[in-house]
Design a protein around this motif. Structure first.
Motif, PDB file in Angstrom:
ATOM      1  N   VAL A   1       0.851  -1.200   0.000  1.00 45.13           N
ATOM      2  CA  VAL A   1       0.000   0.000   0.000  1.00 45.13           C
ATOM      3  C   VAL A   1       0.882   1.243   0.000  1.00 45.13           C
ATOM      4  CG1 VAL A   1      -1.983  -1.067   1.134  1.00 45.13           C
ATOM      5  CG2 VAL A   1      -0.143  -0.088   2.511  1.00 45.13           C
ATOM      6  N   THR A   2       0.333   2.305  -0.540  1.00 46.15           N
ATOM      7  CA  THR A   2       1.031   3.590  -0.596  1.00 46.15           C
ATOM      8  C   THR A   2       0.165   4.640   0.085  1.00 46.15           C
ATOM      9  OG1 THR A   2       2.059   3.016  -2.703  1.00 46.15           O
ATOM     10  CG2 THR A   2       2.047   5.338  -2.096  1.00 46.15           C
ATOM     11  N   PRO A   3       0.558   5.126   1.263  1.00 47.78           N
ATOM     12  CA  PRO A   3      -0.236   6.191   1.907  1.00 47.78           C
ATOM     13  C   PRO A   3      -0.073   7.510   1.162  1.00 47.78           C
ATOM     14  CG  PRO A   3       1.727   5.714   3.186  1.00 47.78           C
ATOM     15  CD  PRO A   3       1.696   4.699   2.077  1.00 47.78           C
ATOM     16  N   PHE A   4      -1.140   8.298   1.170  1.00 45.01           N
ATOM     17  CA  PHE A   4      -1.101   9.611   0.536  1.00 45.01           C
ATOM     18  C   PHE A   4      -1.919  10.590   1.360  1.00 45.01           C
ATOM     19  CE2 PHE A   4      -5.032   7.894  -1.270  1.00 45.01           C
ATOM     20  CZ  PHE A   4      -5.888   8.979  -1.211  1.00 45.01           C
ATOM     21  N   ALA A   5      -1.722  11.857   1.078  1.00 48.72           N
ATOM     22  CA  ALA A   5      -2.557  12.922   1.651  1.00 48.72           C
ATOM     23  C   ALA A   5      -2.637  14.028   0.610  1.00 48.72           C
ATOM     24  CB  ALA A   5      -1.962  13.447   2.957  1.00 48.72           C
ATOM     25  N   LEU A   6      -3.727  14.757   0.639  1.00 44.13           N
ATOM     26  CA  LEU A   6      -3.902  15.815  -0.357  1.00 44.13           C
ATOM     27  C   LEU A   6      -4.669  16.988   0.233  1.00 44.13           C
ATOM     28  CD1 LEU A   6      -7.101  15.881  -1.548  1.00 44.13           C
ATOM     29  CD2 LEU A   6      -6.357  13.684  -2.475  1.00 44.13           C
ATOM     30  N   VAL A   7      -4.459  18.133  -0.395  1.00 49.85           N
ATOM     31  CA  VAL A   7      -5.280  19.318  -0.160  1.00 49.85           C
ATOM     32  C   VAL A   7      -5.887  19.691  -1.500  1.00 49.85           C
ATOM     33  CG1 VAL A   7      -5.346  21.738   0.523  1.00 49.85           C
ATOM     34  CG2 VAL A   7      -3.843  20.159   1.726  1.00 49.85           C
ATOM     35  N   SER A   8      -7.199  19.764  -1.555  1.00 49.16           N
ATOM     36  CA  SER A   8      -7.903  20.114  -2.787  1.00 49.16           C
ATOM     37  C   SER A   8      -8.517  21.496  -2.644  1.00 49.16           C
ATOM     38  CB  SER A   8      -8.998  19.087  -3.084  1.00 49.16           C
ATOM     39  OG  SER A   8      -9.717  19.450  -4.251  1.00 49.16           O
ATOM     40  N   ARG A   9      -8.340  22.298  -3.676  1.00 47.82           N
ATOM     41  CA  ARG A   9      -8.841  23.665  -3.652  1.00 47.82           C
ATOM     42  C   ARG A   9      -9.567  23.936  -4.972  1.00 47.82           C
ATOM     43  NH1 ARG A   9      -5.479  28.740  -1.237  1.00 47.82           N
ATOM     44  NH2 ARG A   9      -7.242  30.190  -1.178  1.00 47.82           N
TER      45      ARG A   9
END
Length: 610
Positions: free
Chosen positions: A236-244
């Motif tokens: 698995v590959t953890p990710f995080a994002l901020v969407s605007r």
């Protein structure tokens, strides 16, 4: 070069032109290049100067709009002689109305949520998709009005101004939770003392958890855990994002970045939205972060600073903007085992000390670069800390700026003393220099040699008068950026009608201080404080010895009022600094003229050179 110098614009004139920064305004010399002044040339040069002055006056707003940090609109306006708060120009009053994309409150009510409550934040976590998508900054209001709503930073998808953070996993052969997954929460309220764990079960036999905690400020700690209850290993590959969904309403400028930001390989990359429109910007790094910065606010996802990651700034197919990271390599989880990946999410105000604390205590690389200090950061940061200390001491930022000015002038006073002594020597050799200019007027190279020889013999430095100015220029610019970029100065009042020292003066003369119902154009929006600045510069110039050249006299007579127009749109705090500096300059000049009375005496007629 010789022609322009003959017009009477030596180094001292250029120094005096910007002398409001606060040093003794003695023309440092008439210049070895001056030559013989000709009436016709003076008239021609004055016309050129007038044309250039007009271009500067009317073109300055456009130049300043790009080069200098964007001025914050005045938080009040004067109407009918009374102070009236101005609504936040970045806020859309229709955002929560039926005309908006969708009503925010309706969107918030559509999904299960966990409330967020801290001393500085209020909002909620969307259990659908595990998104932090509802956040207001309770300690910062949109305007100076007492009933002003707080600044809203995050909004859910589907509402106008959608802006949120999301955490998750990707993996081949693994049914990882997605944006439609409804997570289960261990509690219904996230506070600094009550963390919350979100969990979701995968049909492929994995349990995913997100442990969320928050401090008393703006930092969320995120622990993503995968427990493999299946019979085969997974990756698995953890990710995080901020969407605007939309660009910031703040203006991105050369020295005040607003927009995408990514810290990679020990450097801060200030990316423009236009660059992201053209294609994805990717950065490989170990230690860094990625997000979006507004003038005063920041959102950033911060990966584990010890593991390599890929940072990206991209535009989605829906034309929204997304800042994200994922680990450079998948993480393997054997059957019956689990792994945990720790990260952080920041959403709040760019408070200088707080950013530096996070940088040092959490080891976040260059987190203080969320504030675009620029080239003069080495000057700006000490000025900020000293000004902030003065503010805590006197409880008024205007008074703190005055005390800062006094401090700077006291530190530069020894230099000013040496400047006056040098100018006294320079003035004493003027007759000899005039004679040499007259004698060698037809042989410019010889004239230069003789004048330089004269300087050496008399031990004078014609450029000495410019040194204090050169020291003041970075100080002025640094103070300007401190006033405009640091949120600690936002909405700080001074006296009477001055409710925000980081904004222009709202008490305008052309509309009779608000009695007339119209707003003058920006280049004519002259307030009371800029007028006081012009008057202080006028008397400061009057205190100087009268220039011998008519052209210089004309320039000096116009310069205070030109600078008044140019400075009018700038922060009141900067104008307070300049006015105080001018007053101190006049007091200093009076004292130093007593020590060097020769500077007030008219220059003697040049003697014939032997």
């Amino acid at each position: 070069m010789e022609r322009s110098r003959a017009a009477g614009l030596p180094c001292g004139a250029s120094c005096a032109a910007i002398h409001g920064a606060g040093t003794a305004t003695i023309p440092c010399h008439d210049g070895p290049f001056r030559g013989t002044s000709v009436k016709k040339d003076d008239q021609k040069n004055f016309v050129i100067f007038a044309v250039l002055a007009a271009l500067i006056l009317f073109g300055w707003p456009q130049i300043a709009h790009w080069v200098f940090p964007q001025q914050q609109p005045a938080p009040v306006k004067i109407e009918g002689g009374k102070t009236t708060p101005v609504t936040n120009p970045g806020a859309d009053p229709a955002a929560d109305s039926p005309k908006a994309m969708r009503d925010r409150q309706s969107v918030l009510a559509e999904t299960p949520r966990v409330q967020i409550e801290t001393p500085k934040l209020r909002g909620s976590i969307n259990l659908k998709g595990a998104r932090i998508d509802d956040l207001v900054l309770v300690q910062y209001a949109e305007t100076v009005a007492k009933n002003s709503p707080p600044i809203r930073l995050l909004s859910p998808g589907g509402a106008k101004g959608a802006y949120f953070a999301q955490f998750g996993w990707q993996g081949a052969g693994v049914a990882a939770p997605d944006a439609n997954t409804i997570w289960q929460a261990s509690g219904n309220r996230l506070t600094p003392t009550t963390p919350v764990t979100l969990s979701a079960q995968s049909p492929t036999g994995q349990v995913f958890r997100i442990e969320l905690s928050v401090d008393a400020n703006y930092m969320f700690n995120v622990r993503q855990t995968v427990a493999n209850l299946g019979n085969v290993p997974i990756s698995v590959t953890p990710f995080a994002l901020v969407s605007r969904a939309e660009k910031s309403t703040d203006v991105d400028q050369y020295v005040a970045h607003v927009g995408p930001i990514a810290v990679s390989q020990g450097a801060a990359n200030y990316v423009n939205y236009s660059e992201v429109d053209a294609g994805t910007k990717a950065f490989s790094t170990t230690g860094g972060w990625v997000g979006y910065t507004d003038h005063y606010w920041l959102t950033a996802v911060v990966p584990d600073q010890r593991l390599p990651v890929q940072l990206q700034q991209r535009q989605t197919p829906a034309k929204s903007y997304q800042a994200d990271y994922q680990t450079a390599a998948p993480l393997s989880v054997a059957p019956g085992k689990k792994i945990t990946y720790s990260s952080h999410f920041f959403a709040g105000a760019k408070e200088v000390k707080l950013l530096e604390d996070y940088q040092s205590k959490l080891g976040i690389v260059l987190f203080d670069r969320a504030i675009d200090w620029g080239w003069f950061g080495l000057i700006e940061i000490p000025i900020f800390y000293y000004l902030d200390w003065l503010f805590r001491l006197v409880k008024n930022f205007g008074v703190a700026i005055i005390l800062l000015t006094i401090t700077i002038r006291a530190l530069l006073f020894p230099i000013a003393q040496r400047q006056f002594a040098s100018m006294a020597k320079m003035r004493a050799v003027q007759p000899k220099m005039k004679a040499l200019q007259e004698r060698h007027k037809d042989d410019k190279p010889r004239q230069q040699q003789e004048i330089m020889k004269l300087y050496k013999e008399e031990k004078v430095n014609p450029l000495a008068g410019c040194l204090p100015i050169l020291l003041q220029i970075p100080i002025m610019f640094a103070l300007y950026k401190v006033l405009l970029l640091t949120i600690e100065m936002r909405h700080q009042p001074f006296v009477l009608w001055i409710h925000d020292l980081s904004a222009p003066d709202p008490l305008l003369v052309l509309n009779l201080f608000g009695l007339l119902n119209f707003t003058p154009p920006s280049f004519l929006a002259i307030g009371v404080i800029p007028i006081l600045l012009g008057i202080s510069m006028y008397f400061q110039f009057k205190l100087n010895p009268a220039p011998m050249d008519d052209m210089q006299k004309q320039i000096f007579s116009i310069m205070p009022w030109m600078l008044m127009f140019l400075m009018a749109p700038f922060a009141v705090g900067l104008q307070v600094y300049w006015i105080t500096s001018n007053v101190l300059t006049m007091a200093q000049q009076w004292l130093l003229y007593r020590q060097h009375p020769a500077l007030k005496e008219p220059v003697k007629k040049e003697a014939k050179a032997k």
